[in-house]
Motif scaffolding. Structure first.
Motif, PDB file in Angstrom:
ATOM      1  N   ARG A 307      10.065   2.236   1.193  1.00  0.00           N
ATOM      2  CA  ARG A 307       9.441   3.070   0.161  1.00  0.00           C
ATOM      3  C   ARG A 307       8.440   2.256  -0.653  1.00  0.00           C
ATOM      4  NH1 ARG A 307       9.519   4.235  -5.190  1.00  0.00           N
ATOM      5  NH2 ARG A 307      10.752   2.338  -5.528  1.00  0.00           N
ATOM      6  N   ARG A 308       8.815   1.058  -1.036  1.00  0.00           N
ATOM      7  CA  ARG A 308       7.929   0.217  -1.831  1.00  0.00           C
ATOM      8  C   ARG A 308       6.691  -0.187  -1.034  1.00  0.00           C
ATOM      9  NH1 ARG A 308      12.006  -3.834  -5.235  1.00  0.00           N
ATOM     10  NH2 ARG A 308      13.457  -2.204  -5.955  1.00  0.00           N
ATOM     11  N   ALA A 309       6.906  -0.493   0.252  1.00  0.00           N
ATOM     12  CA  ALA A 309       5.763  -0.867   1.093  1.00  0.00           C
ATOM     13  C   ALA A 309       4.781   0.293   1.229  1.00  0.00           C
ATOM     14  CB  ALA A 309       6.258  -1.320   2.463  1.00  0.00           C
ATOM     15  N   GLU A 310       5.293   1.497   1.361  1.00  0.00           N
ATOM     16  CA  GLU A 310       4.419   2.674   1.482  1.00  0.00           C
ATOM     17  C   GLU A 310       3.634   2.914   0.200  1.00  0.00           C
ATOM     18  OE1 GLU A 310       7.040   5.812   2.567  1.00  0.00           O
ATOM     19  OE2 GLU A 310       7.165   5.220   4.693  1.00  0.00           O
ATOM     20  N   LEU A 311       4.251   2.679  -0.944  1.00  0.00           N
ATOM     21  CA  LEU A 311       3.533   2.845  -2.209  1.00  0.00           C
ATOM     22  C   LEU A 311       2.391   1.848  -2.319  1.00  0.00           C
ATOM     23  CD1 LEU A 311       6.477   3.448  -4.723  1.00  0.00           C
ATOM     24  CD2 LEU A 311       4.754   5.111  -3.983  1.00  0.00           C
ATOM     25  N   TYR A 312       2.649   0.616  -1.900  1.00  0.00           N
ATOM     26  CA  TYR A 312       1.579  -0.386  -1.971  1.00  0.00           C
ATOM     27  C   TYR A 312       0.458  -0.054  -0.996  1.00  0.00           C
ATOM     28  CZ  TYR A 312      -0.738  -4.901  -2.326  1.00  0.00           C
ATOM     29  OH  TYR A 312      -1.664  -5.879  -2.528  1.00  0.00           O
ATOM     30  N   GLU A 313       0.813   0.377   0.207  1.00  0.00           N
ATOM     31  CA  GLU A 313      -0.209   0.750   1.184  1.00  0.00           C
ATOM     32  C   GLU A 313      -1.039   1.931   0.682  1.00  0.00           C
ATOM     33  OE1 GLU A 313       1.843   1.498   4.794  1.00  0.00           O
ATOM     34  OE2 GLU A 313       2.459  -0.595   5.089  1.00  0.00           O
ATOM     35  N   SER A 314      -0.390   2.871   0.017  1.00  0.00           N
ATOM     36  CA  SER A 314      -1.108   4.015  -0.535  1.00  0.00           C
ATOM     37  C   SER A 314      -2.093   3.567  -1.605  1.00  0.00           C
ATOM     38  CB  SER A 314      -0.111   5.019  -1.124  1.00  0.00           C
ATOM     39  OG  SER A 314      -0.779   6.082  -1.762  1.00  0.00           O
TER      40      SER A 314
END
Length: 455
Positions: A307-314
């Motif tokens: 979840r955290r990785a997806e937020l950063y990628e976004s």
């Protein structure tokens, strides 16, 4: 309507107004027998904030949990001062985990330590009572036995009746030898079996799972209470302490409470899913609620990291460079690495003096439900040189950019931003794509570059 009546009404209203404006507690109390499935614990010191003689209830506030709880008055021993409550709690500590049961049918609970005193209740054979205290000396009835069975015990029933019972008519309490009358060796109880066959986690594990706010630093597989009955051992490992309890056997004074003999550890098995443990380490008593967690801890952690990785990628997908006319630029790199240049206006009110330009941007903080409509979430900057001082912001995506509102530490609890700071520093960043050679230009004007701190 007479003038006297009007004055009476005014005076009565003023009395209620004055009594309602008091900010301090009405009194203090000690929990004698907490309600089922409540955060209260045996022997817990509480503030009494209100009382109702009509409903026979107290409204109390536990010391750690600020939420008020209304419960029956008989469950609380009340006092006018905190000192008196503390003194009672110290005396009650010997009995706070002690229960007994009636060894005979229709056993009278009396108002005084005398067989001729009035009775307030009759116990059924095997009925459980809570031990509150005991008499100082043996009664005359016990003198000829030469044992402590002549001692009277002050007891409390589940219905709230309170009085005195001769010790010789109770089972499951300590005799003169200090050995429990209840079975100690080879005790068999389904609740104890459940406790010993389960790995237990602090209750915050369940709260994190249900709220989807997983603090990876505190939500770890190694944290919890791990019974090892084959070795007669309990392993406790928590974020702030760890201990091992090597017990001899188990004793029980009631159906839900068990004592690990040879240690300063006991457990109340509230259900198949929840327990409360009490233990002493280095002279300090601790009470902790724990629960059974069936979810796979490693899977929950993996989902949170994803979840955290997806937020950063976004965030990076909108532009790998954040630019502000007043507060410099932030380069968003791989693996959450960042480089923030020309932020000197934020030092030291927002960014610590020891912070360097490089660091990491993490989504390890959370926004409370009250802030859901105003912000998209929370993020933090962890600068090299100031790793223990994360700089936390609430963030909101706006047209063409990102709005950050700084959050002070006193507005954060357990990594959840509870409220906005008063008059926060607000930063508007625009999204840009990194241009070749821009880092060299930034270095030339950054405070860190002038001091030679960059590698």
């Amino acid at each position: 309507m007479t003038a006297r009546y009007i004055l009476f009404v005014i005076g009565l209203s003023a009395l209620f107004l004055v009594s309602g404006c008091g900010r301090g507690p009405q009194g203090y109390g000690v929990v004698l027998w907490p309600p089922e499935d409540s955060p209260l614990e045996f022997g817990m010191l509480v503030e009494v904030t209100d009382s109702s003689d009509i409903a026979d209830t107290y409204t109390i506030r536990p010391p750690e949990d600020g939420e008020r709880i209304t419960t029956e008055q008989w469950r609380i021993e009340s006092f006018e001062t905190n000192e008196a409550a503390t003194e009672f709690a110290e005396d009650f500590d010997e009995y706070r985990e002690r229960f007994a049961s009636s060894a005979r049918q229709a056993l009278r609970v009396r108002t005084e330590q005398d067989t001729s005193a009035d009775s307030v209740y009759r116990l059924r054979q095997g009925e459980e009572v809570k031990i509150i205290s005991r008499s100082d000396d043996s009664s005359e009835e016990g003198q000829d036995t030469g044992t402590s069975q002549g001692v009277w015990y002050e007891v409390l029933t589940r219905e709230g009746s309170r009085g005195w019972v001769p010790g010789r008519h109770l089972s499951g309490i300590e005799g003169s030898s200090g050995v429990g009358i209840a079975d100690v060796v080879g005790i068999t109880n389904p609740r104890l079996d459940t406790f010993l066959s389960t790995d237990w986690r602090p209750t915050y594990f369940r709260r994190m799972i249900e709220s989807d706010r997983i603090d990876l630093e505190r939500f770890r597989e190694e944290y919890g209470l791990f019974p090892e009955p084959e070795q007669s051992r309990l392993r406790l490992n928590l974020p702030d302490e760890s201990a091992t309890f090597d017990y001899e056997t188990w004793s029980s004074g009631q159906a839900r409470q068990f004592i690990a003999e040879g240690t300063r550890f006991s457990v109340i098995v509230r259900s198949d899913e929840a327990i409360s443990i009490r233990y002493t380490i280095d002279g300090e008593r601790n009470n902790i609620a724990m629960e059974r967690v069936d979810e796979d801890i490693s899977e929950v952690r993996a989902e949170e990291r994803e979840r955290r990785a997806e937020l950063y990628e976004s965030l990076v997908s909108r532009g790998s460079r954040l630019a502000s006319d007043a507060y410099g630029t932030v380069e968003l790199r791989e693996d959450n690495e960042i480089r923030w240049q020309n932020y000197d206006r934020l030092v030291p009110s927002v960014i610590p003096r020891s912070a360097r330009s490089e660091g990491r941007l993490r989504f390890d903080h959370f926004r409370s439900d009250d802030l859901e409509g105003d912000y998209d979430g929370a993020l933090s900057f962890h600068f090299d040189g100031a790793e223990d001082e994360p700089v936390v912001f609430l963030y909101q995506f706006v047209s063409g950019g990102l709005r950050l509102a700084h959050v002070r530490e006193d507005n954060i609890e357990d990594k959840i931003v509870q409220r906005e700071s008063r008059s926060p520093v607000v930063i508007f960043f625009s999204f840009q794509e990194s241009a070749g050679g821009s880092e060299a230009d930034d270095d030339a004007g950054s405070p860190e570059a002038e001091e030679g701190e960059l590698e």
